[in-house]
Design an enzyme around this catalytic site. Structure first.
Site, PDB file in Angstrom:
ATOM      1  N   GLY A   8     -25.962  23.092  28.560  1.00  8.90           N
ATOM      2  CA  GLY A   8     -26.428  21.755  28.206  1.00  8.90           C
ATOM      3  C   GLY A   8     -25.477  20.661  28.654  1.00  8.90           C
ATOM      4  CG  LEU A  59     -28.912  19.937  30.942  1.00  3.05           C
ATOM      5  CD1 LEU A  59     -30.437  20.118  31.004  1.00  3.05           C
ATOM      6  CD2 LEU A  59     -28.207  21.183  31.458  1.00  3.05           C
ATOM      7  CG  HIS A  60     -23.670  17.470  35.072  1.00  2.00           C
ATOM      8  ND1 HIS A  60     -23.829  18.252  36.196  1.00  2.00           N
ATOM      9  CD2 HIS A  60     -22.750  18.119  34.297  1.00  2.00           C
ATOM     10  CE1 HIS A  60     -23.028  19.299  36.131  1.00  2.00           C
ATOM     11  NE2 HIS A  60     -22.370  19.267  34.965  1.00  2.00           N
ATOM     12  CD  GLU A  61     -28.703  14.758  40.411  1.00  2.00           C
ATOM     13  OE1 GLU A  61     -29.392  15.257  41.312  1.00  2.00           O
ATOM     14  OE2 GLU A  61     -29.200  14.237  39.390  1.00  2.00           O
ATOM     15  CG  HIS A  93     -26.325  21.343  34.404  1.00  2.00           C
ATOM     16  ND1 HIS A  93     -25.575  20.371  33.788  1.00  2.00           N
ATOM     17  CD2 HIS A  93     -25.691  22.509  34.147  1.00  2.00           C
ATOM     18  CE1 HIS A  93     -24.547  20.935  33.177  1.00  2.00           C
ATOM     19  NE2 HIS A  93     -24.583  22.227  33.384  1.00  2.00           N
ATOM     20  CD  GLN A 124     -19.733  30.835  28.127  1.00  2.00           C
ATOM     21  OE1 GLN A 124     -20.804  31.438  28.154  1.00  2.00           O
ATOM     22  NE2 GLN A 124     -19.404  29.970  29.087  1.00  2.00           N
ATOM     23  CE  LYS A 139     -16.779  21.860  38.058  1.00  3.64           C
ATOM     24  NZ  LYS A 139     -16.503  22.563  36.851  1.00  3.64           N
ATOM     25  CG  ASP A 140     -18.709  27.090  36.480  1.00  9.73           C
ATOM     26  OD1 ASP A 140     -17.747  26.903  35.736  1.00  9.73           O
ATOM     27  OD2 ASP A 140     -19.647  26.276  36.598  1.00  9.73           O
ATOM     28  NE  ARG A 143     -14.739  22.798  28.799  1.00  6.85           N
ATOM     29  CZ  ARG A 143     -15.330  23.983  29.050  1.00  6.85           C
ATOM     30  NH1 ARG A 143     -15.757  24.255  30.269  1.00  6.85           N
ATOM     31  NH2 ARG A 143     -15.489  24.879  28.090  1.00  6.85           N
TER      32      ARG A 143
HETATM   33  P1  AMP Z   1     -22.450  25.013  32.455  1.00  6.67           P
HETATM   34  O1  AMP Z   1     -23.490  24.268  31.709  1.00  6.67           O
HETATM   35  O2  AMP Z   1     -21.246  24.201  32.765  1.00  6.67           O
HETATM   36  O3  AMP Z   1     -22.155  26.360  31.870  1.00  6.67           O
HETATM   37  O4  AMP Z   1     -23.084  25.305  33.883  1.00  6.67           O
HETATM   38  C1  AMP Z   1     -24.353  25.886  34.022  1.00  6.67           C
HETATM   39  C2  AMP Z   1     -24.603  26.148  35.476  1.00  6.67           C
HETATM   40  O5  AMP Z   1     -24.531  24.926  36.205  1.00  6.67           O
HETATM   41  C3  AMP Z   1     -23.557  27.095  36.109  1.00  6.67           C
HETATM   42  O6  AMP Z   1     -24.208  27.954  37.028  1.00  6.67           O
HETATM   43  C4  AMP Z   1     -22.644  26.122  36.810  1.00  6.67           C
HETATM   44  O7  AMP Z   1     -21.958  26.689  37.907  1.00  6.67           O
HETATM   45  C5  AMP Z   1     -23.624  25.061  37.266  1.00  6.67           C
HETATM   46  N1  AMP Z   1     -22.919  23.801  37.524  1.00  6.67           N
HETATM   47  C6  AMP Z   1     -22.149  23.090  36.665  1.00  6.67           C
HETATM   48  N2  AMP Z   1     -21.622  22.012  37.281  1.00  6.67           N
HETATM   49  C7  AMP Z   1     -22.047  22.062  38.572  1.00  6.67           C
HETATM   50  C8  AMP Z   1     -21.830  21.247  39.738  1.00  6.67           C
HETATM   51  N3  AMP Z   1     -21.059  20.171  39.699  1.00  6.67           N
HETATM   52  N4  AMP Z   1     -22.437  21.609  40.886  1.00  6.67           N
HETATM   53  C9  AMP Z   1     -23.219  22.722  40.931  1.00  6.67           C
HETATM   54  N5  AMP Z   1     -23.466  23.517  39.895  1.00  6.67           N
HETATM   55  C10 AMP Z   1     -22.885  23.203  38.723  1.00  6.67           C
END
Ligand code: AMP
Length: 287
Positions: A33, A35-37, A39, A63, A151-152, A189
């Site tokens: 969640g 959520l940004h660009e 996601h 985690q 990114k991850d 973050r």
């Molecule tokens: P998170 O919500 O941070 O656990 O991320 C969920 C999914 O979104 C994971 O597969 C991340 O690698 C991907 N994600 C997060 N930030 C980015 C970003 N800046 N560019 C591409 N994918 C992202």
């Protein structure tokens, strides 16, 4: 159309059964969640790859380490729904931790090789939590396709290994890392950063850009690492957790580049109490 909101595993199972009965394929986009660009770009990658796109929004407690930011992690569910609606997502799965996990849970999914390095060495148990929750989501939704961001990078490589080794019949899609115009990698973050921290955090993408140029111009791994450290050190607020130049197959540190070697340059750096990660995927020169 507004996405269907699934609040429980029971609702998720009923939804999936109905889609399967109708012969629909499913693409899953797991998220925590806020959520940004970044996601949204995963959702756009998922959209043409299956009939139904499901986004999970779940801040996964298993985690996070005991001293990490689970409690304060941003939760912006109403805004998240708007992002999902805009990206034509069919369903959003947003369970409570107590529905996802039994109190006396005792079965886990663990990857034991790639998890030894980078974030896995600093965040003990982190990838065990990630592999477990993603396995649970795979079992619940039985997707044909699952999208994860570069990114991850370590997470993506570990999940690809998990899918391979445990025979999940799922195609993992590697999605590009999305940055702000400034170069800062988008992250939930980033919300924690003060304006000054955010400004200084640009040293991450700047150092990775310099690393890319250094590697392509034939500099050694040691020289490249030194250059990264020097650029990050120009920020008084930056506190390096790790700088790694590693092999993308094994995640082991690379001392000497081989020709045409697939490498990952990965950083974790604190700005105040906020730990940011960033990376670039490179191939060393072929000649
Ligand atoms: P998170 O919500 O941070 O656990 O991320 C969920 C999914 O979104 C994971 O597969 C991340 O690698 C991907 N994600 C997060 N930030 C980015 C970003 N800046 N560019 C591409 N994918 C992202």
């Amino acid at each position: 159309m507004k996405p269907v909101v699934l609040r429980t595993k029971k609702a998720a199972r009923a939804y999936v059964t109905a889609q399967q009965k109708a012969g629909k394929t499913i693409a899953l986009v797991p998220t925590m969640g806020a959520l940004h660009e970044g996601h949204a770009s995963l959702m756009r990658q998922a959209r043409p790859k299956a009939d139904i796109v499901i986004v999970s929004v779940f801040v996964n407690p298993t985690q996070f380490g005991p001293n990490e930011d689970f409690a304060k992690y941003p939760r912006t569910f109403q805004d998240d729904l708007l992002v999902c609606e805009r990206e034509k997502v069919d369903a959003v799965f947003a369970p409570q931790p107590k529905d996802m996990y039994c109190g006396d849970r005792s079965a886990w999914v663990n990857e034991e090789s790639l998890s030894r390095f980078l974030c896995g060495a600093r965040r003990i148990g982190h990838f065990k939590g990630v592999c477990t929750v993603v396995s649970k989501l795979f079992n619940l939704f039985q997707p044909q396709v699952a999208c994860f961001g570069k990114k991850d990078a370590q997470q993506l490589l570990i999940l690809e290994r998990m899918v391979r080794d445990l025979d999940f019949p799922i195609k993992v899609v590697e999605c590009p890392l999305i940055r702000e115009k400034s170069g800062l990698a988008l992250s939930s973050r980033n919300k924690y950063l003060s304006p000054e921290e955010k400004k200084q955090a640009l040293v991450l993408s700047q150092s990775l850009k310099a690393a890319k140029e250094a590697v392509s111009s034939g500099k050694s791994a040691a020289e490249t690492k030194k250059l990264i450290a020097k650029i990050i050190a120009t920020s008084p607020l930056a506190k390096v957790d790790y700088i790694s130049i590693c092999d993308r197959e094994t995640l082991e540190e690379v001392k000497t580049f081989k020709k045409g070697q697939k490498i990952l340059v990965a950083l974790a750096v604190y700005f105040g109490t906020t730990r940011l990660i960033d990376n670039v995927w490179l191939t060393t020169p072929k000649k």
